[in-house]
Design an enzyme around this catalytic site. Structure first.
Site, mmCIF file in Angstrom:
data_model
loop_
_atom_site.group_PDB
_atom_site.id
_atom_site.type_symbol
_atom_site.label_atom_id
_atom_site.label_comp_id
_atom_site.label_asym_id
_atom_site.label_seq_id
_atom_site.Cartn_x
_atom_site.Cartn_y
_atom_site.Cartn_z
ATOM 1 N N ASN A 133 -39.079 53.173 97.859
ATOM 2 C CA ASN A 133 -39.047 53.182 99.236
ATOM 3 C C ASN A 133 -37.564 53.563 99.330
ATOM 4 O O ASN A 133 -36.690 52.663 99.041
ATOM 5 C CB ASN A 133 -39.442 51.618 99.389
ATOM 6 C CG ASN A 133 -38.823 50.974 100.792
ATOM 7 O OD1 ASN A 133 -38.510 51.918 101.721
ATOM 8 N ND2 ASN A 133 -38.955 49.842 101.088
ATOM 9 N N LYS B 97 -35.915 53.382 101.878
ATOM 10 C CA LYS B 97 -35.406 52.704 103.005
ATOM 11 C C LYS B 97 -34.594 53.518 104.163
ATOM 12 O O LYS B 97 -34.829 54.836 103.916
ATOM 13 C CB LYS B 97 -34.377 51.417 102.737
ATOM 14 C CG LYS B 97 -35.245 50.568 101.569
ATOM 15 C CD LYS B 97 -34.742 49.156 101.580
ATOM 16 C CE LYS B 97 -35.675 48.612 100.538
ATOM 17 N NZ LYS B 97 -35.105 47.269 100.321
ATOM 18 N N HIS C 261 -43.228 45.699 105.794
ATOM 19 C CA HIS C 261 -42.128 45.460 104.826
ATOM 20 C C HIS C 261 -41.409 44.157 105.514
ATOM 21 O O HIS C 261 -41.229 44.235 106.556
ATOM 22 C CB HIS C 261 -41.250 46.469 104.608
ATOM 23 C CG HIS C 261 -40.373 46.293 103.555
ATOM 24 N ND1 HIS C 261 -39.154 45.877 104.029
ATOM 25 C CD2 HIS C 261 -40.303 46.712 102.459
ATOM 26 C CE1 HIS C 261 -38.577 45.643 102.581
ATOM 27 N NE2 HIS C 261 -39.156 46.240 101.660
ATOM 28 N N GLU D 150 -38.592 43.599 105.653
ATOM 29 C CA GLU D 150 -37.214 44.003 106.652
ATOM 30 C C GLU D 150 -37.623 44.318 108.101
ATOM 31 O O GLU D 150 -37.017 43.769 108.906
ATOM 32 C CB GLU D 150 -36.603 45.167 106.129
ATOM 33 C CG GLU D 150 -35.983 44.815 104.671
ATOM 34 C CD GLU D 150 -35.619 45.814 103.959
ATOM 35 O OE1 GLU D 150 -35.702 47.113 104.100
ATOM 36 O OE2 GLU D 150 -35.042 45.716 102.440
ATOM 37 N N GLU E 206 -43.934 41.269 97.728
ATOM 38 C CA GLU E 206 -42.461 41.367 97.580
ATOM 39 C C GLU E 206 -41.955 40.160 98.136
ATOM 40 O O GLU E 206 -41.583 39.922 99.243
ATOM 41 C CB GLU E 206 -42.090 42.551 98.490
ATOM 42 C CG GLU E 206 -42.473 44.013 98.079
ATOM 43 C CD GLU E 206 -41.578 44.893 98.655
ATOM 44 O OE1 GLU E 206 -41.019 45.722 97.843
ATOM 45 O OE2 GLU E 206 -41.195 45.072 99.868
ATOM 46 N N GLY F 257 -33.598 43.602 97.037
ATOM 47 C CA GLY F 257 -32.364 43.786 96.969
ATOM 48 C C GLY F 257 -31.143 42.821 96.649
ATOM 49 O O GLY F 257 -29.870 43.219 96.755
ATOM 50 N N SER G 268 -36.154 43.991 93.418
ATOM 51 C CA SER G 268 -35.407 44.191 92.450
ATOM 52 C C SER G 268 -36.024 44.612 91.006
ATOM 53 O O SER G 268 -35.408 44.310 89.878
ATOM 54 C CB SER G 268 -34.400 43.163 91.938
ATOM 55 O OG SER G 268 -33.535 42.737 93.376
HETATM 56 P P1 PGA Z 1 -35.304 46.528 96.036
HETATM 57 O O1 PGA Z 1 -36.313 46.723 97.322
HETATM 58 O O2 PGA Z 1 -36.340 47.207 94.711
HETATM 59 O O3 PGA Z 1 -34.022 47.196 96.370
HETATM 60 O O4 PGA Z 1 -35.246 45.184 95.743
HETATM 61 C C1 PGA Z 1 -37.784 46.713 97.167
HETATM 62 C C2 PGA Z 1 -38.289 46.894 98.495
HETATM 63 O O5 PGA Z 1 -37.844 46.259 99.597
HETATM 64 O O6 PGA Z 1 -39.468 47.680 98.656
#
Ligand code: PGA
Length: 247
Positions: A8, A10, A94, A96, A165, A171, A209
Site C-alpha cells: 500500500n 499510500k 482503510h 486512514e 490492521e 505507521g 508495521s
Molecule cells: P504500515 O501501513 O505498514 O506503514 O504500518 C500498513 C497499512 O496502513 O496498510
C-alpha cells in the site's frame, strides 16, 4: 493456501520513483511462492499498467473505489474506470479513510460490492484503535466492520481479501505480536465460517508495521495468510524480503 503480499504505497511516489521501484521489483522478484500486488495512487495507474505490462508476478491495485457507479461525484473514481487500467485489487475501508474521510461501515460495504461487480477483488480493512483495544472492544469493532460487508455482499464474501490492521500499529513501528494478531484473525475466520462454507479459502492479511524482520513470524500463525504493507513496500529490499518470507 497461497499467501498474498500487497503493498500500500499510500500517497507516496513520483513518476521517477515509481519507475525505479517497479524495475527493481520486477528484476529481483524471481518466482515468488505468494501472490503479490502494489496498490498505487490513482494518477499513476496508467504508468503502472505499462510498467507492469503482461507479466503475472505483480498485480496492480488501487487504494480506494467510489461507492457510486458513475455521474456527478466530483473527485471520485469508479470501479469500472479502475478496471480499464488493469486494476485487480482495491483496498476499501482503510482506517486512514475511515478516519480522515469519515467512511462508515456502510460506505465500505458498498465500495466492496462495487469492486466485486466490476471484477476487482476488494481488500477490506478492519481494525480497532488503541482506545478501543484498551476498552476491550477489539472483537466487537472488527466483527461489526466485517458484518456490514457480509450483510451487503452475501455469498460473494468468499471473493474478498480481508485485512486486519490494528490502527495503533499502522505507521507507528508498533506491531501486534503474532499471538495478538492470530487471536483477531481467528475471530474473523470464525465469522466468515458462519457466512460461507468457503471461509478457509479467504485470505486474511495482517497489516501494521509489518517489515522484513517480523513478517516471517507473523505469517507462521495459522490464520495469517499474508500482509498489507505500507512503509516497507516503498523500499525494494524490504518489500522483496517480505515477499520472500511469505512461503
Ligand atoms: P504500515 O501501513 O505498514 O506503514 O504500518 C500498513 C497499512 O496502513 O496498510
Amino acid at each position: 493456501m497461497k499467501k498474498f503480499i500487497a503493498g500500500n504505497w499510500k500517497m507516496n511516489g513520483s513518476l521517477a520513483a515509481n519507475e525505479k521501484l517497479v524495475h527493481e521489483l520486477l528484476d529481483r522478484v524471481g518466482r515468488p511462492s505468494c501472490d503479490v500486488a502494489v496498490c498505487v495512487p490513482c494518477p499513476y495507474l496508467s504508468q503502472l499498467q505499462s510498467l507492469l505490462g503482461d507479466q503475472r508476478l505483480i498485480a496492480l491495485g488501487a487504494q480506494n473505489v467510489s461507492q457510486h457507479e458513475s455521474g456527478a461525484y466530483t473527485g471520485d473514481v469508479s470501479a469500472a474506470m479502475l478496471r480499464e487500467f488493469g486494476v485487480r485489487y482495491a483496498i476499501v475501508g482503510h482506517s486512514e479513510r475511515r478516519q480522515h474521510q469519515a467512511e462508515t461501515d456502510t460506505n465500505v460495504a458498498i465500495k466492496a460490492k462495487r469492486a466485486l461487480e466490476a471484477g476487482i477483488t476488494p481488500i477490506v480493512c478492519v481494525g480497532e484503535t488503541q482506545r478501543e483495544r484498551d476498552e476491550g472492544l477489539t472483537d466487537y469493532i472488527v466483527r461489526r466492520q466485517l458484518a456490514a460487508v457480509v450483510h451487503l455482499v452475501g455469498p460473494c464474501i468468499s471473493e474478498i481479501v480481508l485485512a486486519y490492521e490494528p490502527v495503533w500499529a499502522i505507521g507507528t513501528g508498533k506491531t501486534a505480536t503474532p499471538e495478538q494478531a492470530q487471536q483477531v484473525h481467528a475471530i474473523l475466520r470464525k465469522q466468515l465460517q458462519a457466512a460461507t462454507e468457503k471461509a478457509h479459502t479467504i485470505r486474511i492479511l495482517y497489516g501494521g508495521s509489518m517489515n522484513a524482520s517480523n513478517a516471517a513470524t507473523l505469517m507462521t500463525q495459522p490464520d495469517i495468510d499474508g500482509g498489507l504493507i505500507g512503509g516497507a513496500s516503498l523500499k525494494a529490499d524490504d518489500f522483496l524480503a517480505i515477499i520472500g518470507a511469505a512461503k
